[in-house]
Design an enzyme around this catalytic site. Structure first.
Site, mmCIF file in Angstrom:
data_model
loop_
_atom_site.group_PDB
_atom_site.id
_atom_site.type_symbol
_atom_site.label_atom_id
_atom_site.label_comp_id
_atom_site.label_asym_id
_atom_site.label_seq_id
_atom_site.Cartn_x
_atom_site.Cartn_y
_atom_site.Cartn_z
ATOM 1 N N GLU A 14 -39.553 3.554 -22.840
ATOM 2 C CA GLU A 14 -38.233 3.939 -23.322
ATOM 3 C C GLU A 14 -37.534 2.830 -24.106
ATOM 4 O O GLU A 14 -36.535 3.093 -24.788
ATOM 5 C CB GLU A 14 -37.365 4.391 -22.154
ATOM 6 C CG GLU A 14 -37.872 5.691 -21.528
ATOM 7 C CD GLU A 14 -37.165 6.069 -20.239
ATOM 8 O OE1 GLU A 14 -37.032 7.275 -19.981
ATOM 9 O OE2 GLU A 14 -36.772 5.159 -19.482
ATOM 10 N N GLY A 80 -35.727 16.149 -17.915
ATOM 11 C CA GLY A 80 -36.185 17.520 -17.785
ATOM 12 C C GLY A 80 -35.084 18.480 -18.196
ATOM 13 O O GLY A 80 -33.933 18.349 -17.771
ATOM 14 N N MET A 179 -33.244 10.526 -13.497
ATOM 15 C CA MET A 179 -33.226 9.719 -12.278
ATOM 16 C C MET A 179 -32.327 8.473 -12.328
ATOM 17 O O MET A 179 -32.280 7.730 -11.346
ATOM 18 C CB MET A 179 -34.663 9.295 -11.925
ATOM 19 C CG MET A 179 -35.579 10.477 -11.654
ATOM 20 S SD MET A 179 -37.305 10.021 -11.288
ATOM 21 C CE MET A 179 -37.129 9.269 -9.673
ATOM 22 N N GLU A 180 -31.615 8.248 -13.439
ATOM 23 C CA GLU A 180 -30.827 7.009 -13.539
ATOM 24 C C GLU A 180 -29.412 7.182 -14.067
ATOM 25 O O GLU A 180 -28.522 6.384 -13.742
ATOM 26 C CB GLU A 180 -31.543 5.995 -14.457
ATOM 27 C CG GLU A 180 -32.861 5.481 -13.944
ATOM 28 C CD GLU A 180 -34.029 6.394 -14.271
ATOM 29 O OE1 GLU A 180 -35.039 6.356 -13.549
ATOM 30 O OE2 GLU A 180 -33.924 7.159 -15.270
ATOM 31 N N ASP A 203 -39.951 17.541 -20.668
ATOM 32 C CA ASP A 203 -40.517 18.657 -19.901
ATOM 33 C C ASP A 203 -39.389 19.609 -19.541
ATOM 34 O O ASP A 203 -38.222 19.360 -19.848
ATOM 35 C CB ASP A 203 -41.222 18.142 -18.638
ATOM 36 C CG ASP A 203 -40.274 17.391 -17.723
ATOM 37 O OD1 ASP A 203 -39.671 18.045 -16.859
ATOM 38 O OD2 ASP A 203 -40.137 16.163 -17.873
#
Length: 235
Positions: A14, A80, A179-180, A203
């Site tokens: 990233e 996602g 997640m962050e 995704d």
């Protein structure tokens, strides 16, 4: 105030494009993290890989603010898709962020509410959101992909199960899940530091998640980084 932008990606993929494009780059290791200081498109930046998950992200954001004195923070990376009509390699720019896995319902709080805090949904900086939107609209990628401005939900869980996806959608109604971002938003809120989260969809956060994620991870991360490079001059 002098502008210095902190840019956080959770994984090496990233931030690798950002590091490659930096000028006058130097490295500084602090708190187990390697911070890359330099310029992108003439703007002072500090680029860092935080590591995956909320605690890593929050610690990284706090260090960027207190030790490196950044004036703004951008969280770049992959996610996602959750919003209707949003597909792989489309974008989300955060209007706000929250934790989908914050659950103190046993104490009478609503799902996602943080006990004893005045705020559980952290608003992104409107000028940074606008900079992301304007930059996206000026780029070639906008001809084949879309950007949604909306809520981002974060938790310490890779979502690749349709039932879990639907629960998060019911609880939070996010545009995407990752997640962050909310942890970075949380740290920025407490430190009164403007932030925005930029995510490109790798995704669909469903039963095919792992397959599509593996296939699209690098492409999505690179597209997100490209947008960040385009927008920093407009902040």
């Amino acid at each position: 105030m002098t502008k210095k932008i902190g840019i956080i990606g959770a994984m090496s993929v990233e931030i690798e494009q950002l590091k490659a494009e930096m000028q006058d780059k130097k490295e500084e290791i602090q708190g187990g993290l390697t911070f890359f200081l330099g310029k992108l498109n003439g703007i002072d930046v500090v680029v860092v890989q935080s590591g995956v998950g909320k605690v890593n992200a929050a610690l990284c954001a706090q260090r960027l603010i207190l030790q490196f004195g950044v004036s703004h923070i951008i969280n770049t990376g992959i996610a996602g898709a959750m919003a209707s009509g949003l597909g792989v390699l489309d974008f989300v720019v955060s209007t706000e962020a929250l934790y989908h896995d914050m659950d103190a319902t046993g104490f009478g709080y609503k799902i996602t509410e943080i006990p004893q805090m005045d705020v559980s949904v952290f608003p992104a900086d409107k000028d940074m959101v606008r900079a992301a939107q304007d930059s996206f609209n000026s780029m070639e990628i906008s001809k084949g992909h879309k950007m949604v401005a909306g809520r981002i939900a974060s938790g310490d869980q890779f979502i690749s199960d349709r039932a879990i996806k639907e629960k998060i959608r019911s609880d939070c109604n996010p545009a995407c899940v990752e997640m962050e971002g909310a942890a970075i938003a949380h740290a920025c809120y407490l430190n009164k530091t403007p932030f925005v989260i930029i995510r490109c969809m790798s995704d669909m956060a469903d039963d095919k998640g792992e397959t599509t994620y593996d296939f699209n991870e690098k492409t999505a991360a690179g597209l997100s980084a490209g947008l960040v490079m385009e927008m920093i001059g407009n902040i």
